[in-house]
Design a protein around this motif. Structure first.
Motif, PDB file in Angstrom:
ATOM      1  N   GLY A 196       0.813  -1.210   0.000  1.00 14.72           N
ATOM      2  CA  GLY A 196       0.000   0.000   0.000  1.00 14.72           C
ATOM      3  C   GLY A 196       0.845   1.258   0.000  1.00 14.72           C
ATOM      4  N   ILE A 197       1.964   1.243   0.740  1.00 14.73           N
ATOM      5  CA  ILE A 197       2.851   2.402   0.776  1.00 14.73           C
ATOM      6  C   ILE A 197       3.449   2.665  -0.608  1.00 14.73           C
ATOM      7  CG2 ILE A 197       5.064   3.235   1.664  1.00 14.73           C
ATOM      8  CD1 ILE A 197       4.381   1.858   4.310  1.00 14.73           C
ATOM      9  N   ALA A 198       3.898   1.603  -1.272  1.00 15.25           N
ATOM     10  CA  ALA A 198       4.523   1.758  -2.587  1.00 15.25           C
ATOM     11  C   ALA A 198       3.526   2.284  -3.613  1.00 15.25           C
ATOM     12  CB  ALA A 198       5.110   0.421  -3.051  1.00 15.25           C
ATOM     13  N   ILE A 199       2.317   1.717  -3.621  1.00 17.95           N
ATOM     14  CA  ILE A 199       1.312   2.146  -4.604  1.00 17.95           C
ATOM     15  C   ILE A 199       0.907   3.595  -4.364  1.00 17.95           C
ATOM     16  CG2 ILE A 199      -1.039   1.773  -5.432  1.00 17.95           C
ATOM     17  CD1 ILE A 199      -0.661  -1.202  -4.858  1.00 17.95           C
ATOM     18  N   SER A 200       0.630   3.952  -3.106  1.00 18.54           N
ATOM     19  CA  SER A 200       0.246   5.334  -2.811  1.00 18.54           C
ATOM     20  C   SER A 200       1.406   6.293  -3.056  1.00 18.54           C
ATOM     21  CB  SER A 200      -0.243   5.456  -1.364  1.00 18.54           C
ATOM     22  OG  SER A 200       0.794   5.171  -0.442  1.00 18.54           O
ATOM     23  N   GLY A 201       2.635   5.849  -2.787  1.00 15.76           N
ATOM     24  CA  GLY A 201       3.796   6.699  -3.037  1.00 15.76           C
ATOM     25  C   GLY A 201       3.982   7.012  -4.503  1.00 15.76           C
ATOM     26  N   VAL A 202       3.829   5.989  -5.343  1.00 22.02           N
ATOM     27  CA  VAL A 202       3.994   6.185  -6.789  1.00 22.02           C
ATOM     28  C   VAL A 202       2.854   7.021  -7.365  1.00 22.02           C
ATOM     29  CG1 VAL A 202       3.980   4.996  -9.021  1.00 22.02           C
ATOM     30  CG2 VAL A 202       5.382   4.118  -7.146  1.00 22.02           C
ATOM     31  N   LEU A 203       1.612   6.647  -7.017  1.00 28.99           N
ATOM     32  CA  LEU A 203       0.459   7.290  -7.639  1.00 28.99           C
ATOM     33  C   LEU A 203       0.138   8.652  -7.044  1.00 28.99           C
ATOM     34  CD1 LEU A 203      -1.994   4.268  -8.031  1.00 28.99           C
ATOM     35  CD2 LEU A 203      -0.579   5.343  -9.782  1.00 28.99           C
ATOM     36  N   TRP A 204       0.099   8.736  -5.711  1.00 27.25           N
ATOM     37  CA  TRP A 204      -0.374   9.956  -5.059  1.00 27.25           C
ATOM     38  C   TRP A 204       0.751  10.957  -4.811  1.00 27.25           C
ATOM     39  CZ3 TRP A 204      -3.217  10.076   0.337  1.00 27.25           C
ATOM     40  CH2 TRP A 204      -3.885  11.296   0.461  1.00 27.25           C
ATOM     41  N   PHE A 205       1.833  10.503  -4.190  1.00 24.29           N
ATOM     42  CA  PHE A 205       2.926  11.432  -3.882  1.00 24.29           C
ATOM     43  C   PHE A 205       3.705  11.816  -5.135  1.00 24.29           C
ATOM     44  CE2 PHE A 205       1.998   9.668   0.232  1.00 24.29           C
ATOM     45  CZ  PHE A 205       2.294  10.673   1.135  1.00 24.29           C
ATOM     46  N   GLY A 206       3.886  10.874  -6.054  1.00 26.74           N
ATOM     47  CA  GLY A 206       4.688  11.143  -7.238  1.00 26.74           C
ATOM     48  C   GLY A 206       3.876  11.602  -8.429  1.00 26.74           C
ATOM     49  N   PHE A 207       3.151  10.686  -9.047  1.00 26.06           N
ATOM     50  CA  PHE A 207       2.449  10.971 -10.298  1.00 26.06           C
ATOM     51  C   PHE A 207       1.434  12.097 -10.144  1.00 26.06           C
ATOM     52  CE2 PHE A 207      -0.915  10.344 -13.390  1.00 26.06           C
ATOM     53  CZ  PHE A 207      -0.200  10.207 -14.569  1.00 26.06           C
ATOM     54  N   TYR A 208       0.652  12.061  -9.084  1.00 25.58           N
ATOM     55  CA  TYR A 208      -0.391  13.059  -8.880  1.00 25.58           C
ATOM     56  C   TYR A 208       0.180  14.477  -8.849  1.00 25.58           C
ATOM     57  CZ  TYR A 208      -3.584  16.008  -6.160  1.00 25.58           C
ATOM     58  OH  TYR A 208      -4.358  17.051  -5.707  1.00 25.58           O
ATOM     59  N   MET A 209       1.259  14.672  -8.096  1.00 16.32           N
ATOM     60  CA  MET A 209       1.808  16.022  -7.952  1.00 16.32           C
ATOM     61  C   MET A 209       2.334  16.560  -9.263  1.00 16.32           C
ATOM     62  SD  MET A 209       3.604  16.137  -4.198  1.00 16.32           S
ATOM     63  CE  MET A 209       2.665  15.731  -2.724  1.00 16.32           C
ATOM     64  N   VAL A 210       3.016  15.717 -10.034  1.00 13.36           N
ATOM     65  CA  VAL A 210       3.547  16.166 -11.328  1.00 13.36           C
ATOM     66  C   VAL A 210       2.409  16.459 -12.295  1.00 13.36           C
ATOM     67  CG1 VAL A 210       4.967  15.552 -13.318  1.00 13.36           C
ATOM     68  CG2 VAL A 210       5.715  14.906 -11.012  1.00 13.36           C
ATOM     69  N   ALA A 211       1.436  15.551 -12.371  1.00 13.06           N
ATOM     70  CA  ALA A 211       0.319  15.721 -13.308  1.00 13.06           C
ATOM     71  C   ALA A 211      -0.501  16.959 -12.969  1.00 13.06           C
ATOM     72  CB  ALA A 211      -0.565  14.479 -13.287  1.00 13.06           C
ATOM     73  N   LEU A 212      -0.752  17.194 -11.687  1.00 15.03           N
ATOM     74  CA  LEU A 212      -1.547  18.352 -11.288  1.00 15.03           C
ATOM     75  C   LEU A 212      -0.796  19.650 -11.578  1.00 15.03           C
ATOM     76  CD1 LEU A 212      -4.115  19.438 -10.005  1.00 15.03           C
ATOM     77  CD2 LEU A 212      -3.001  19.252  -7.776  1.00 15.03           C
ATOM     78  N   ASN A 213       0.498  19.691 -11.241  1.00 13.63           N
ATOM     79  CA  ASN A 213       1.291  20.890 -11.537  1.00 13.63           C
ATOM     80  C   ASN A 213       1.276  21.202 -13.030  1.00 13.63           C
ATOM     81  OD1 ASN A 213       1.951  21.064  -8.837  1.00 13.63           O
ATOM     82  ND2 ASN A 213       3.992  20.191  -9.068  1.00 13.63           N
ATOM     83  N   TRP A 214       1.432  20.165 -13.845  1.00 11.24           N
ATOM     84  CA  TRP A 214       1.455  20.320 -15.293  1.00 11.24           C
ATOM     85  C   TRP A 214       0.071  20.716 -15.814  1.00 11.24           C
ATOM     86  CZ3 TRP A 214       3.148  15.838 -19.096  1.00 11.24           C
ATOM     87  CH2 TRP A 214       3.333  16.382 -20.377  1.00 11.24           C
ATOM     88  N   GLY A 215      -0.957  20.057 -15.290  1.00  8.26           N
ATOM     89  CA  GLY A 215      -2.307  20.343 -15.743  1.00  8.26           C
ATOM     90  C   GLY A 215      -2.723  21.771 -15.468  1.00  8.26           C
ATOM     91  N   GLU A 216      -2.327  22.306 -14.305  1.00  5.00           N
ATOM     92  CA  GLU A 216      -2.719  23.668 -13.956  1.00  5.00           C
ATOM     93  C   GLU A 216      -1.999  24.709 -14.796  1.00  5.00           C
ATOM     94  OE1 GLU A 216      -2.512  24.468  -9.805  1.00  5.00           O
ATOM     95  OE2 GLU A 216      -4.211  23.188  -9.328  1.00  5.00           O
ATOM     96  N   GLN A 217      -0.948  24.302 -15.516  1.00  2.63           N
ATOM     97  CA  GLN A 217      -0.299  25.218 -16.454  1.00  2.63           C
ATOM     98  C   GLN A 217      -1.007  25.244 -17.805  1.00  2.63           C
ATOM     99  OE1 GLN A 217       3.874  24.261 -16.729  1.00  2.63           O
ATOM    100  NE2 GLN A 217       4.332  25.032 -14.673  1.00  2.63           N
ATOM    101  N   GLN A 218      -1.888  24.263 -18.024  1.00  8.92           N
ATOM    102  CA  GLN A 218      -2.564  24.138 -19.308  1.00  8.92           C
ATOM    103  C   GLN A 218      -4.011  24.640 -19.284  1.00  8.92           C
ATOM    104  OE1 GLN A 218      -0.762  22.873 -21.967  1.00  8.92           O
ATOM    105  NE2 GLN A 218       0.944  22.812 -20.516  1.00  8.92           N
ATOM    106  N   VAL A 219      -4.632  24.625 -18.121  1.00 11.88           N
ATOM    107  CA  VAL A 219      -6.037  25.048 -18.012  1.00 11.88           C
ATOM    108  C   VAL A 219      -6.161  26.108 -16.935  1.00 11.88           C
ATOM    109  CG1 VAL A 219      -6.862  22.775 -18.724  1.00 11.88           C
ATOM    110  CG2 VAL A 219      -6.625  23.274 -16.291  1.00 11.88           C
TER     111      VAL A 219
END
Length: 318
Positions: A74-97
């Motif tokens: 659970g730690i690994a999955i949440s770390g990859v998806l929430w702490f890692g991927f989510y933060m990058v995707a959200l930062n990038w997305g907010e630059q586009q919309v």
């Protein structure tokens, strides 16, 4: 005011959830400042490294040690998806919309958490929770529409925000079982470390941009790591361990309302009437989703009142 021992854990969990929501709302103000000087990946890495450093020191001082083996999945999955991927995707997305579109799309996250939690964790979906989520989502839509129009809504930006919402929901649902085996501090610390490792390819960007970034942007990045990440994710995990994923997800609907208030106070962005109505709906929905029926609230008292009588009844029968 005396608080019964049975109610104390519930109140502590509610307090922890409140800390999380307030700090996550403040993150939107800081991201706006830091995002002008740092790219999405560099900002995510700097935030995660700052958070991991603080969490690591606290873990050492408390001698927490490594999480049990059962918690690592659970730690690994949440770390990859929430702490890692989510933060990058959200930062990038907010630059586009524009901000309104981003807030609207990302706020499908709590709905996804409820659906995944019911499917994978067996979480209950009481009518009050569903009603509260419906009211809050209507408020989030109102806030999003009222704030839209100042920027473009690119297809890429919308897709990135959708991916961020999905990663957030999946990360929360994966984190919930891990909290049954490890402490909130352990789950947060090693989830943050996992996300930081995932973002290491952006280390070159972070080093280059830090040299040219204004001090205010760097301080905002550090603030994001220490408070909305290290502290808020820990209080989130503490509260999540004591309630359902769906109920915790519904709590985050208060974030848009608080962002409106903080932007008003910190950035002099005066909200319109429609924005204020949407914010009020968000808060009202959270209140409904976290409320309990009179029957459910009275049940613990009934049980507590009957327990002392049970031995006497047994003795009477003998």
């Amino acid at each position: 005011m005396n608080v019964s021992p049975a109610r104390r854990p519930e109140l502590l969990a509610a307090g922890a959830a409140t800390v999380t929501v307030v700090l996550w709302a403040s993150a939107f103000v800081s991201i706006r400042s830091a995002g002008a000087a740092y790219s999405p990946g560099a900002l995510a890495l700097g935030r995660l490294l700052s958070g991991a450093l603080v969490l690591g020191v606290i873990c050492l001082l408390r001698r927490e040690g490594l999480p049990p083996r059962a918690a690592w999945r659970g730690i690994a999955i949440s770390g990859v998806l929430w702490f890692g991927f989510y933060m990058v995707a959200l930062n990038w997305g907010e630059q586009q919309v524009d901000a309104g579109t981003a807030a609207l799309v990302v706020n499908i996250g709590p709905i996804l958490i409820a659906l995944l939690g019911a499917r994978l964790l067996g979480d209950a979906m009481p009518p009050r929770l569903l009603a509260g989520m419906a009211v809050s989502f209507a408020g989030a839509v109102t806030v999003g529409l009222s704030m839209s129009g100042e920027g473009g809504a690119s297809v890429l930006g919308v897709v990135l925000c959708l991916l961020a919402a999905g990663a957030y929901a999946a990360g929360v649902v994966a984190q919930k079982p891990a909290l049954g085996h490890a402490s909130a501090l352990q789950v947060t610390t090693f989830g943050c470390l996992t996300g930081a490792v995932l973002c290491l390819p952006f280390a070159g960007q972070l080093a280059g941009q830090a040299a040219d970034a204004p001090l205010s942007a760097t301080l905002n990045m550090v603030y994001l790591g220490v408070f909305p990440t290290a502290l808020a994710f820990t209080t989130w995990a503490y509260a999540l361990a004591r309630t359902t994923a769906a109920r915790m997800g519904a709590t985050t609907y208060a974030v848009p309302a608080l962002v409106v208030l903080m932007s008003w106070l910190a950035l002099d962005e005066v909200p319109g009437a429609l924005t204020l109505v949407g914010g009020a709906l968000c808060l009202a929905g959270v209140a409904v989703s976290r409320s309990r029926s009179r029957r459910a609230a009275a049940a613990p008292r009934v049980v507590a009142e009957r327990r002392p009588e049970e031995p006497a009844r047994i003795q009477d029968r003998t």
